[in-house]
Design a protein around this motif. Structure first.
Motif, PDB file in Angstrom:
ATOM      1  N   VAL A 233       8.163  43.388  22.859  1.00  0.00           N
ATOM      2  CA  VAL A 233       9.107  43.267  23.919  1.00  0.00           C
ATOM      3  C   VAL A 233       8.490  43.149  25.460  1.00  0.00           C
ATOM      4  N   GLY A 234       9.227  42.649  26.151  1.00  0.00           N
ATOM      5  CA  GLY A 234       8.849  42.461  27.695  1.00  0.00           C
ATOM      6  C   GLY A 234       9.376  43.622  28.682  1.00  0.00           C
ATOM      7  N   GLN A 235       9.956  44.496  28.000  1.00  0.00           N
ATOM      8  CA  GLN A 235      10.348  45.591  28.818  1.00  0.00           C
ATOM      9  C   GLN A 235      10.758  46.898  28.180  1.00  0.00           C
ATOM     10  N   ALA A 236      10.568  48.137  28.116  1.00  0.00           N
ATOM     11  CA  ALA A 236      10.859  49.082  27.506  1.00  0.00           C
ATOM     12  C   ALA A 236      11.639  50.210  28.524  1.00  0.00           C
ATOM     13  N   ILE A 237      13.061  50.749  28.061  1.00  0.00           N
ATOM     14  CA  ILE A 237      13.544  51.635  28.945  1.00  0.00           C
ATOM     15  C   ILE A 237      13.478  53.158  27.939  1.00  0.00           C
ATOM     16  N   VAL A 238      12.781  54.141  28.479  1.00  0.00           N
ATOM     17  CA  VAL A 238      12.606  55.460  28.184  1.00  0.00           C
ATOM     18  C   VAL A 238      13.487  56.324  28.705  1.00  0.00           C
ATOM     19  N   VAL A 239      14.457  56.677  27.727  1.00  0.00           N
ATOM     20  CA  VAL A 239      15.640  57.701  28.119  1.00  0.00           C
ATOM     21  C   VAL A 239      14.792  59.143  28.220  1.00  0.00           C
ATOM     22  N   ALA A 240      15.290  59.765  29.347  1.00  0.00           N
ATOM     23  CA  ALA A 240      14.850  61.184  29.610  1.00  0.00           C
ATOM     24  C   ALA A 240      16.198  61.790  29.773  1.00  0.00           C
ATOM     25  N   ARG A 241      16.364  63.223  28.986  1.00  0.00           N
ATOM     26  CA  ARG A 241      17.413  63.739  29.389  1.00  0.00           C
ATOM     27  C   ARG A 241      17.120  64.800  30.192  1.00  0.00           C
ATOM     28  N   ALA A 242      18.320  64.922  31.357  1.00  0.00           N
ATOM     29  CA  ALA A 242      18.025  65.702  32.375  1.00  0.00           C
ATOM     30  C   ALA A 242      17.723  67.251  32.023  1.00  0.00           C
ATOM     31  N   ASP A 243      18.304  67.569  31.226  1.00  0.00           N
ATOM     32  CA  ASP A 243      18.252  69.298  30.859  1.00  0.00           C
ATOM     33  C   ASP A 243      17.119  69.451  29.669  1.00  0.00           C
ATOM     34  N   ARG A 244      16.518  68.620  29.269  1.00  0.00           N
ATOM     35  CA  ARG A 244      15.945  68.685  27.914  1.00  0.00           C
ATOM     36  C   ARG A 244      14.662  68.174  28.024  1.00  0.00           C
ATOM     37  N   THR A 245      14.234  67.130  28.407  1.00  0.00           N
ATOM     38  CA  THR A 245      12.746  66.239  28.196  1.00  0.00           C
ATOM     39  C   THR A 245      11.882  66.855  29.286  1.00  0.00           C
ATOM     40  N   GLY A 246      10.594  67.323  28.596  1.00  0.00           N
ATOM     41  CA  GLY A 246       9.654  67.864  29.595  1.00  0.00           C
ATOM     42  C   GLY A 246       8.773  67.021  30.030  1.00  0.00           C
ATOM     43  N   GLN A 247       8.208  67.226  31.041  1.00  0.00           N
ATOM     44  CA  GLN A 247       7.191  66.427  31.733  1.00  0.00           C
ATOM     45  C   GLN A 247       6.047  65.707  30.726  1.00  0.00           C
ATOM     46  N   SER A 248       5.377  66.711  30.073  1.00  0.00           N
ATOM     47  CA  SER A 248       4.416  66.543  29.109  1.00  0.00           C
ATOM     48  C   SER A 248       4.697  65.301  28.140  1.00  0.00           C
ATOM     49  N   ALA A 249       5.855  65.817  27.378  1.00  0.00           N
ATOM     50  CA  ALA A 249       6.391  64.820  26.366  1.00  0.00           C
ATOM     51  C   ALA A 249       6.843  63.418  26.999  1.00  0.00           C
ATOM     52  N   LEU A 250       7.366  63.345  28.294  1.00  0.00           N
ATOM     53  CA  LEU A 250       7.510  62.130  28.718  1.00  0.00           C
ATOM     54  C   LEU A 250       6.150  61.524  29.099  1.00  0.00           C
TER      55      LEU A 250
END
Length: 344
Positions: free
Chosen positions: A290-307
């Motif tokens: 792919v030429g670009q990837a969109i990584v969805v992060a949930r404001a109330d759940r996704t942690g910085q280390s996981a991202l």
């Protein structure tokens, strides 16, 4: 008178006496070296000409003969311009694939239950937000094409670090918003093979899909695509799950299938709803295509280390974007959609 005795010559060496005895004399002396040496004569090696070079020489000779008015027979009765062979590195030509004409209607109740954009509904805050997202995506597509990366520019990967962060929700809404574009069409691919959800979210029937095409050579990808009643929107199901999903994605057939879908139609945008990057490996494999990837992060759940870990796994993609989902606070007080409901 003074008596003079004969002066004896100095005694000769053993080598000199041997020369006098055997009569070598002048023959034993080294030959004189000439002051100017003759130029060396190099022997030319006649190399065998390739067929392409022979054909080119024949054409040039025939052209010179015609220019001088010489009859062609002087070059032989069988001399004729040969066809130049095609280059082995020539890029294969892909003809556009035509999707089946059967139309499948999207279920409005399913769209509403999953909080998706209603294609024929009013302008809402959700639609306005994904209009902004799709503008960023399309701008990146144009930039990639200008940079000579048109092969991958038309493919967009949507994923998240972990399950439950809204990647399928964002992929479906992005596809619905992008289908409204007048100059492009969208193919939404369900690439979450372990837990596909796109068909149930849109209310479409199940059938063979992407993984079946990769696993079997006798299935054409266009035969698995579902045309919808939304103009410009097509859906490719995930297909049957296997225990070798990642291995099929790394095979040469994957590149051939994707090239067949995108290269022949520059106005077709392919959106992949992939599995979570930290829960399954297909997302990292698809990042190579792919030429670009969109990584969805949930404001109330996704942690910085996981991202950070997810971005590392997707680093083979040249363009990574972040999309914040479930954000209920806006410092500027932005409220999309309200403006269109006001009376003049």
């Amino acid at each position: 008178m003074t008596e003079h005795s004969k002066i004896q010559p100095p005694e000769k060496s053993l080598i000199e006496r041997a020369e006098d005895f055997f009569g070598l004399g002048e023959a034993a002396r080294p030959a004189p070296v000439p002051r100017d040496l003759a130029a060396p004569v190099n022997r030319r090696i006649k190399r065998r000409q390739s067929r392409k070079t022979q054909s080119l020489d024949t054409e040039q000779s025939l052209a010179r003969a015609i220019a001088r008015g010489m009859p062609p027979k002087e070059f032989g009765e069988h001399s004729a311009p040969a066809t130049v062979e095609a280059s082995a590195d020539a890029e294969p030509a892909y003809e556009d694939v035509h999707f089946p004409g059967e139309i499948h209607e999207l279920d409005p109740e399913c769209l509403a239950r999953h909080g998706l954009i209603q294609p024929d509904g009013p302008i809402t805050a959700l639609l306005e937000e994904f209009r902004i997202v799709k503008r960023q995506v399309l701008a990146s597509v144009r930039k990639a094409r200008e940079g000579g990366n048109g092969k991958l520019a038309q493919r967009v990967l949507v994923c998240s670090p972990l399950p439950g962060e809204g990647k399928s929700y964002c992929a479906a809404n992005l596809a619905l918003a992008m289908a409204a574009e007048k100059d492009s069409e969208v193919l939404l691919v369900d690439a979450d093979f372990a837990k596909p959800s796109i068909l149930s979210m849109l209310g479409l029937p199940r059938g063979p899909g992407f993984m079946d095409v990769l696993a079997r050579d006798d299935i054409k990808v266009e035969d698995c695509v579902l045309a919808t009643d939304v103009a410009g929107l097509h859906v490719l199901p995930a297909g049957n799950h296997t225990t070798s999903d990642s291995e099929y994605l790394t095979s040469a057939r994957t590149a051939d299938v994707l090239d067949r879908l995108t290269r022949a139609n520059p106005n077709r945008i392919v959106i992949f709803d992939s599995s979570p990057a930290l829960a399954a490996s297909p997302a990292a494999e698809l990042a190579n295509h792919v030429g670009q990837a969109i990584v969805v992060a949930r404001a109330d759940r996704t942690g910085q280390s996981a991202l950070e870990d997810a971005l590392t796994l997707l680093s083979s993609c040249p363009d990574l974007k972040l999309l914040l989902n479930a954000a209920h606070f806006s410092p500027s007080g932005r409220r999309f959609g309200v403006y269109y409901g006001q009376e003049a």
